[in-house]
Design an enzyme around this catalytic site. Structure first.
Site, PDB file in Angstrom:
ATOM      1  N   GLY A  25     -16.134  64.499 -43.797  1.00  0.00           N
ATOM      2  CA  GLY A  25     -15.890  63.847 -44.632  1.00  0.00           C
ATOM      3  C   GLY A  25     -16.522  62.269 -44.306  1.00  0.00           C
ATOM      4  O   GLY A  25     -17.021  61.964 -43.317  1.00  0.00           O
ATOM      5  N   ALA A  27     -14.513  59.663 -42.794  1.00  0.00           N
ATOM      6  CA  ALA A  27     -13.995  59.337 -41.305  1.00  0.00           C
ATOM      7  C   ALA A  27     -14.836  59.961 -40.465  1.00  0.00           C
ATOM      8  O   ALA A  27     -15.361  59.334 -39.599  1.00  0.00           O
ATOM      9  CB  ALA A  27     -12.751  59.569 -41.171  1.00  0.00           C
ATOM     10  N   GLY A  28     -15.093  61.156 -40.540  1.00  0.00           N
ATOM     11  CA  GLY A  28     -15.808  61.944 -39.363  1.00  0.00           C
ATOM     12  C   GLY A  28     -17.134  61.464 -39.284  1.00  0.00           C
ATOM     13  O   GLY A  28     -17.767  61.353 -38.174  1.00  0.00           O
ATOM     14  N   LEU A 263      -7.871  64.021 -60.907  1.00  0.00           N
ATOM     15  CA  LEU A 263      -7.688  62.727 -60.799  1.00  0.00           C
ATOM     16  C   LEU A 263      -8.653  61.599 -61.868  1.00  0.00           C
ATOM     17  O   LEU A 263      -9.614  61.980 -62.166  1.00  0.00           O
ATOM     18  CB  LEU A 263      -8.362  61.933 -59.424  1.00  0.00           C
ATOM     19  CG  LEU A 263      -8.072  60.627 -59.022  1.00  0.00           C
ATOM     20  CD1 LEU A 263      -6.794  60.213 -58.816  1.00  0.00           C
ATOM     21  CD2 LEU A 263      -9.102  60.284 -57.857  1.00  0.00           C
ATOM     22  N   ARG A 297       1.170  52.207 -56.750  1.00  0.00           N
ATOM     23  CA  ARG A 297       0.968  53.602 -57.246  1.00  0.00           C
ATOM     24  C   ARG A 297       2.397  54.296 -57.389  1.00  0.00           C
ATOM     25  O   ARG A 297       2.804  54.990 -58.291  1.00  0.00           O
ATOM     26  CB  ARG A 297       0.390  54.501 -56.357  1.00  0.00           C
ATOM     27  CG  ARG A 297      -1.181  54.153 -56.611  1.00  0.00           C
ATOM     28  CD  ARG A 297      -2.292  55.028 -55.979  1.00  0.00           C
ATOM     29  NE  ARG A 297      -3.332  54.801 -56.235  1.00  0.00           N
ATOM     30  CZ  ARG A 297      -4.590  55.194 -55.910  1.00  0.00           C
ATOM     31  NH1 ARG A 297      -4.590  55.945 -54.788  1.00  0.00           N
ATOM     32  NH2 ARG A 297      -5.700  54.689 -56.178  1.00  0.00           N
ATOM     33  N   HIS A 364      -1.323  63.303 -54.459  1.00  0.00           N
ATOM     34  CA  HIS A 364      -2.754  62.578 -54.196  1.00  0.00           C
ATOM     35  C   HIS A 364      -3.146  62.509 -52.774  1.00  0.00           C
ATOM     36  O   HIS A 364      -4.317  62.629 -52.439  1.00  0.00           O
ATOM     37  CB  HIS A 364      -2.889  61.496 -55.074  1.00  0.00           C
ATOM     38  CG  HIS A 364      -4.172  60.728 -55.278  1.00  0.00           C
ATOM     39  ND1 HIS A 364      -5.399  61.348 -55.325  1.00  0.00           N
ATOM     40  CD2 HIS A 364      -4.388  59.417 -54.780  1.00  0.00           C
ATOM     41  CE1 HIS A 364      -6.454  60.502 -55.306  1.00  0.00           C
ATOM     42  NE2 HIS A 364      -5.943  59.347 -54.776  1.00  0.00           N
ATOM     43  N   ARG A 408       0.218  53.866 -50.177  1.00  0.00           N
ATOM     44  CA  ARG A 408      -1.261  53.374 -49.842  1.00  0.00           C
ATOM     45  C   ARG A 408      -1.425  52.745 -51.200  1.00  0.00           C
ATOM     46  O   ARG A 408      -1.375  53.177 -52.440  1.00  0.00           O
ATOM     47  CB  ARG A 408      -2.014  54.486 -49.569  1.00  0.00           C
ATOM     48  CG  ARG A 408      -3.455  54.093 -49.614  1.00  0.00           C
ATOM     49  CD  ARG A 408      -4.621  55.253 -49.089  1.00  0.00           C
ATOM     50  NE  ARG A 408      -4.736  56.330 -50.116  1.00  0.00           N
ATOM     51  CZ  ARG A 408      -5.346  56.391 -51.032  1.00  0.00           C
ATOM     52  NH1 ARG A 408      -6.032  55.054 -51.490  1.00  0.00           N
ATOM     53  NH2 ARG A 408      -5.496  57.204 -52.130  1.00  0.00           N
ATOM     54  N   LEU A 414     -10.556  54.721 -48.676  1.00  0.00           N
ATOM     55  CA  LEU A 414     -12.101  54.418 -48.371  1.00  0.00           C
ATOM     56  C   LEU A 414     -12.408  53.383 -47.252  1.00  0.00           C
ATOM     57  O   LEU A 414     -13.118  53.791 -46.375  1.00  0.00           O
ATOM     58  CB  LEU A 414     -13.221  54.176 -49.407  1.00  0.00           C
ATOM     59  CG  LEU A 414     -13.169  55.614 -50.502  1.00  0.00           C
ATOM     60  CD1 LEU A 414     -14.000  54.920 -51.629  1.00  0.00           C
ATOM     61  CD2 LEU A 414     -13.655  56.685 -49.879  1.00  0.00           C
TER      62      LEU A 414
END
Lengths: 597, 248
Positions: A25, A27-28, A263, A297, A364, A408, A414
């Protein structure tokens, strides 16, 4: 060929790389890009083709003070918002690093080709998101989230894949990492993994292993998360004796499509959309008089849940809330929110330019995860002291660095991915230059890492995955949701304890070597279960309400006892506390305040 | 989703005729009819129905991830037409209580509905699907006007599902030489990007009898694209670019 026998370390083929990244993804692939560009022999091990990773589903944007919308914007304001959003258990050194390094990381993405939406001046388009302010909460709503329409995650993930192709990263696509290999010093020296297409098992050896396996939203029955989000990295870490931190902190996104769970970006409200109850009331004005629909949120999700609980939900069963966008006009809806238009039509049967979207708070994001420092190095806590685990790194949702604390902010995931994926890469690059000496794993060490896979492959009886998974998901949904209560959580913990044995000895009927998705689902189920159990036990221990963790029996934030990270180990199933970092390097720490929006 | 949770009066049965082949145990492929119970009071997606089938037949294999049409995992041939299982409502494809699922055509089958995508991705890599710049990067972003950015709409949204290329007869015939609609759409995505500085090289690479010119405008790619993209138009844009370049 069938795979139904015990395999031993001495018969296991070995592959070796300078650095391996588990997970393809955001980060990877940001970490792998850093390593590959520095000339290290780097491999990404991903159970899906990288652009199928869940980063692809991120919509609204990446929050960062790049001073496009507002030339006076300041990363310190972003830091203030993030600390406040975290309900004061985000580590301030990490948040400072993320917010101040952010612009560099975002401009790098643009240079790689990310197709950001643009302003008339040709700069990156930014939109308002929840919990954002100017001037440390005193200057009103900020506009700080950089966007590529409402497909920012898709754009970011594809851009990173493209950049990795250019840099010559090795991709082990559709390979499944099973468990970490530890040497006799308890340092991590690679993973056991198998090629899904053929079933061939390998020891993949490396001096730097980066876990970037993302979240685990599938512990809940209703989630915005992809089906692949099974907490594989958390499972691997807990089984290897590493801790998890703040794992009780689960974000429920205010707007998942009712029924489907898909979402609907907060960017809808950023662009001017708002929530309505059955009376047509903009109820967020009551709960958050200033920020209204753009409160944090956790605040919006709880307000929605309360409206539904008190009988003001919409629809024949009064079980959802309406998100209204039609007043924005088809121009804005279709241009700024094309993906939402598509999803709403497909999953709710409505065109948001005409009708409201039925939404409910939906699991989420996992704020907690494997504790790391800002270099991505994994930390264990021994006798109250932090200790670095050699050879192991984590970044992105699987990690808890911790920039999100108890809640968060939208657009910060992201940013977290690219900033800390990059940071881990930079640190590994530097440490490889200095030289890394780790003992080789013995056959016994490798056999230990093979145990789980061997047991599953050799299984001749036991329960099937589908039944176990549904039981766990319902349990988590009912007992560890938006609102939590001690007695229900204890019931939930008991239920999990009763299932533990069955989950550890799942029956794999299909022993085929070829693209065996039943084998994958069984291994994923065991990982999910580790996350569920850690969540349940830790949630019950944190006897206060903070961020996303809202208890009916402990309704107040308790800074005297719980201005702390929780730390959980699977072997003892015990929860301890760890200090929150209040030592930013260049600014004064933000002290806890009453959190209102 | 579980069938058990649905009240009996809201259940009906459907037959899913599914292509099965596991080279480990099967000598040759066969079609298996799996009967599943689905709810009548709401529509579900083909992927949801596949989950129900897999609960009965855990060995049934298919790829899936996002289940919302953005990751591109579950491209398959649904009643003879390629599409994504997760965004195809069952009601649209169910014919007399039956649906037929096969792997996407033209690529080797690994197992059941899973195809080997290697040729597809090899062709993608040939178009250098990444931004190439030669000038120094500025300290901030490279500027791009909203109009320049708009040129990328309809191109950057590609999810690499493979529905288009595996429905293209030209790709079936020459999967190693004709790049196929997906790769060519990506090629145009970078040619069309005002920030890219490698247009001439990109065009040079396409200037042969096969890579681009094997497209015969059949437009299957356009009719199956689950994102509503138009690879044929991208291909004709590249052709025009090549033609005007020769004149210049």
């Amino acid at each position: 060929m069938l795979v139904n026998e015990i395999i031993n370390a001495k018969d296991l083929p070995v592959m070796e790389f300078d650095g391996i990244i588990v997970g393809g993804g955001g980060a990877g692939m940001r970490a792998s890009l850093q390593l590959a560009e520095s000339g290290l022999n780097t491999a990404v091990i991903s159970k899906v083709f990288p652009t199928r990773s869940h980063t692809v589903s991120a919509q609204g944007g990446i929050t960062c003070a790049i001073q496009s919308d507002d030339p006076d914007d300041d990363w310190r304001w972003h830091m203030f918002d993030t600390v406040k959003g975290s309900d004061y258990i985000g580590d301030q050194e990490a948040i400072e690093y993320m917010c101040s390094e952010g612009p560099k990381a975002v401009f790098e993405l643009e240079h790689m080709g990310l197709p950001f939406s643009r302003t008339e001046e040709g700069r990156i388009y930014q939109r308002p998101f929840g919990g954002q302010s100017k001037d440390y909460g005193k200057g009103g709503q900020a506009t700080r989230t950089c966007a590529a329409a409402d497909r920012t995650g898709h754009s970011l993930l594809h851009t990173l894949y493209q950049a990795n192709l250019k840099a010559g990263t090795n991709f082990l696509n559709e390979w499944f990492a099973v468990d970490l290999v530890l040497n006799s010093d308890k340092a991590v020296v690679g993973v056991i993994a198998f090629k899904i297409e053929t079933g061939e098992i390998y020891y993949i050896k490396s001096k730097a292993t980066v876990l970037a396996t993302g979240g685990a939203g599938r512990i809940y029955a209703s989630t915005t998360n992809a089906l692949i989000n099974s907490g594989d990295g958390i499972g691997m870490a807990l089984r290897a004796g590493m801790p998890v931190q703040d794992i009780e902190m689960w974000q429920f996104h205010p707007t998942g499509i009712h029924g489907a769970g898909t979402l609907v970006t907060e960017g809808c409200r950023g662009e001017g959309g708002y929530l309505l109850n059955k009376d047509g009331e903009r109820f967020m004005e009551r709960y958050a008089p200033n920020a209204k629909d753009l409160a944090s949120r956790d605040v919006v999700a709880r307000s929605m849940a309360l409206e539904i609980l008190e009988g003001r939900g919409c629809g024949p069963n009064a079980d959802h809330i309406f998100l209204r966008l039609d007043h924005l006009g088809p121009e804005v809806v279709h241009k700024r929110l094309p993906g939402i238009t598509e999803l709403s039509k497909t999953f709710a049967g409505v065109d948001p330019a005409v009708q409201p979207i039925p939404v409910v708070p939906t699991c989420h994001y996992m704020m907690g995860g494997i504790p790391t420092n800002i270099n991505g190095q994994v930390i264990s806590v021994e006798n109250g002291e932090d200790k670095i685990i050699d050879g192991l790194y984590a970044a992105g949702e699987v990690a808890c660095v911790s920039v999100h604390g108890g809640n968060r902010l939208g657009g910060n995931s992201l940013l977290d991915l690219v900033v800390f994926g990059r940071a881990a890469g930079l640190y590994i690059e530097e440490s490889m230059k200095q030289g890394v000496e780790l003992k080789n794993a013995s056959h016994d060490d490798i056999d230990k890492a093979l145990e789980r896979l061997n047991k599953l492959n050799a299984s001749t009886e036991g329960d099937q995955v589908a039944v176990l998974k549904e039981k766990m998901q319902q349990n988590m949904q009912n007992n560890f949701g938006v609102f939590r209560r001690g007695d229900l959580m204890e019931k939930g913990i008991d239920e999990l304890a009763k299932t533990r044995e069955e989950v550890d000895s799942i029956f794999l009927q299909d022993k085929s070597a070829t693209f065996n998705t039943a084998r994958i689902e069984a291994l994923e189920m065991q990982n999910l279960f580790e996350v569920a159990e850690a969540t349940a036990i830790t949630a019950n221990e944190r006897k206060e309400s903070r961020g996303a963790h809202a208890r009916d029996d402990f309704t107040e934030r308790d800074d005297d006892n719980w201005l702390k990270h929780s730390i959980y180990y699977a072997d003892t199933k015990e929860v301890s506390k760890r200090d929150v970092n209040y030592r930013p390097k260049t600014v004064q720490a933000f002290q806890p305040m009453v959190r209102s929006y | 989703m579980s069938a058990a949770a649905i009240p009996v009066e809201h259940i009906k049965t459907i037959t899913m005729s599914i292509y099965r082949y596991d080279p480990t145990v099967d000598k040759k492929p066969y079609m298996q009819d799996i009967v599943v119970e689905i709810p009548t009071d709401k529509d579900i997606m083909v992927l949801d129905a596949l989950h129900l089938a897999k609960n009965q037949e855990p060995s049934l294999s298919y790829r899936r991830s996002c289940r919302e049409g953005v990751c591109g995992s579950d491209g398959m041939n649904i009643n003879g037409k390629n599409g994504l299982a997760c965004v195809t409502p069952l009601s649209e494809v169910l014919k007399r209580g039956k649906i037929t699922l096969r792997p996407m055509p033209g690529l080797p089958v690994v197992r059941d509905l899973i195809v080997d995508m290697k040729q597809f991705f090899d062709q993608l890599e040939k178009v250098k699907p990444y931004l190439i710049t030669k000038s120094d990067s500025p300290d901030m972003e490279r500027k791009q006007t909203p109009e320049e950015r708009e040129e990328l709409d309809g191109l950057y949204e590609c999810i690499l599902c493979g529905c288009c290329s595996t429905s293209c007869p030209s790709f079936w015939w020459n999967p190693d030489k004709f790049l196929g609609p997906a790769a060519l759409l990506q090629s145009w995505r970078f040619i069309a990007d005002s920030r890219d500085e490698a247009t001439e090289e990109r065009l040079d690479d396409l200037e042969d009898a096969f890579s681009l010119y094997r497209c015969h405008g059949i437009m299957n790619c356009v009719s199956v694209c689950p994102k509503g993209l138009n690879p044929t138009e991208a291909i004709s844009n590249i052709r025009n670019k090549l033609l005007t370049r020769e004149k210049a």
